[in-house]
Write an enzyme that holds these catalytic residues in place. Sequence first.
Site, short mmCIF file in Angstrom:
data_model
loop_
_atom_site.label_atom_id
_atom_site.label_comp_id
_atom_site.label_asym_id
_atom_site.label_seq_id
_atom_site.Cartn_x
_atom_site.Cartn_y
_atom_site.Cartn_z
N CYS A 54 -72.81 58.10 19.07
CA CYS A 54 -72.82 56.83 18.72
C CYS A 54 -73.84 55.84 18.83
CB CYS A 54 -71.64 56.23 19.79
SG CYS A 54 -71.28 54.17 18.94
N TYR A 55 -74.36 55.05 19.74
CA TYR A 55 -75.22 54.02 19.91
C TYR A 55 -76.96 55.19 19.19
CZ TYR A 55 -79.47 51.35 21.28
OH TYR A 55 -80.60 50.47 21.97
N LYS A 97 -68.20 65.70 41.90
CA LYS A 97 -67.14 66.12 43.20
C LYS A 97 -65.97 67.07 43.04
CE LYS A 97 -64.35 64.71 46.74
NZ LYS A 97 -64.67 63.51 47.71
#
Length: 528
Positions: free
Chosen positions: A98-99, A384
Amino acid sequence: MAVIPKQDPVAPVDPAVAQDTVLVLDFGSQYSQLIARRVREARVYCELVPGTISADEVRRRSPRGLIFSGGPASVYDEGAPQADPALYELDLPILGVCYGMQLLAHQLGGAVKAAVRREYGHASISIDERTGIFEHLPSEIDVWMSHGDVITAIPPGFHAAAHSMNSPYAAISGPKGRYGIQFHPEVVHTPLGREILRNFLIDVCGCAGTWEPSSFIEMAVSDIRTRVGSGKVLCALSGGVDSAVAATLVHQAIGDQLTCVFVDNGLLRRAEGERVVEVMSHQRHINLVHVDATDRFLSALADVTDPEEKRRRIGRTFIEVFDTEARRLGDIDFLAQGTLYPDVIESTSHDTHNAQKIKTHHNVGGLPEDLRFQLVEPLRYLFKDEVRQVGLALGLPEDMVWRQPFPGPGLAIRIIGAVTAERLDTLRAADWVVIDEIKRSGLYRKVWQSFAILTPISSVGVMGDNRTYANVVAIRIVESDDGMTADWAKIPYDVLATISRRIVNEVAGVNRVVYDISSKPPSTIEWE
Ligand code: XMP
């Protein structure tokens, strides 16, 4: 000397890890962390670094490839984050998302402009070149788009690798293993996104794809030994998985040079304090100082009803008790903490700096400024679920490793209004039933959290021939990925019915049970 601040996010990495590392350059996308997760899931070690990292720093870390994340800016905005142009001289494969793709195009001589229509949501793209990142993929795939700019001219040496109805350049490919994709491969709405990332990591970058959290243990143990030498380490246990895994790792590395302090604040669930002592002291033979500070916490909380004031007092009392123990032990050089990668990213990533704090979170990490420790944070590069895998590989019991998240201030913020020993007993008994039934029905690991709340309401009931006027208990069971947003869990009615029946029968002083059907936002997970 004060506590040494957290290491810089671009601090040295162990060469054993660096061998097969990919760096994710963060340009501020809400999905940057998710890209890092997906890369780890493809069993390639990766780290998220600021998008503005220098080419020298990248070279020093010798990664196999780079991923440029998305981001909210437009490449031609003033102050829009740019990659160091010298990065392109490094001959590394790059995947721009994307960007990241627009940046790649912009910096390598292509052109980008605002799209006539912002493209957001599901889209279908046609793959023109089924090689490289698109190897073995069908010629049409569904993807998730979220962008306001488009590429209007691709850089020299590049060509279109995929197109969509809206854009001739849904993906581009160029020399040296450089790719740009307009869509987000990291989100679940791009069903073949994992394959695309895997192709990039394994086929284009040449990573082995053999990294796993447990391979981390050996490296962490040797790191801890080098860092600590013959020093002494202190670790605060909270009853949660992070501090337990951190302590166990440190213990594996340096044995009796570690002392753990478990401050029992009397606000834990039933049997949790005992379990910490049993596992860490009796089973693992870790030096453990168990401080039963229940009375101290209860007097600090006497008559306090404001949730934030409860947190402040609990935090302050914890510091006082821990400080006294640490000074009593004397002669300590290091403090081990179970800081996780998301916390590290959170405290360093530019796009989260302004994230609004809804509640003040006090964990065991809040410590006096003048304690003379350096930090040992062996889990600072793990997510986690990876910590859980490490915990299992270290032989910690499943119930400890899979414990649902539990707030630092414990049951104090689940008793609405003033906290007393009696109300704690009532809540503990009700909460025990919730956990027991949720475990029995096989839902414990499927939901994010399941617990009881003691409301300040009394309601009328009838038991036998007698009218009762007793407490109302609320049940909160939520599904969530990270606690930031959550949905109330659609638990089968018969499980809810059993929970309700058992609470009213088994817990003295409760005659009514209600189920919380609010999502976050607008509600929070905890009631206080
Ligand atoms: P909320 O209630 O803000 O909770 O939606 C999001 C997650 O954070 C936990 N939580 C806390 N954890 N100290 C903690 O360590 C706190 O003061 C605290 N308050 C909420 C909550 O259990 C949930 O997982």
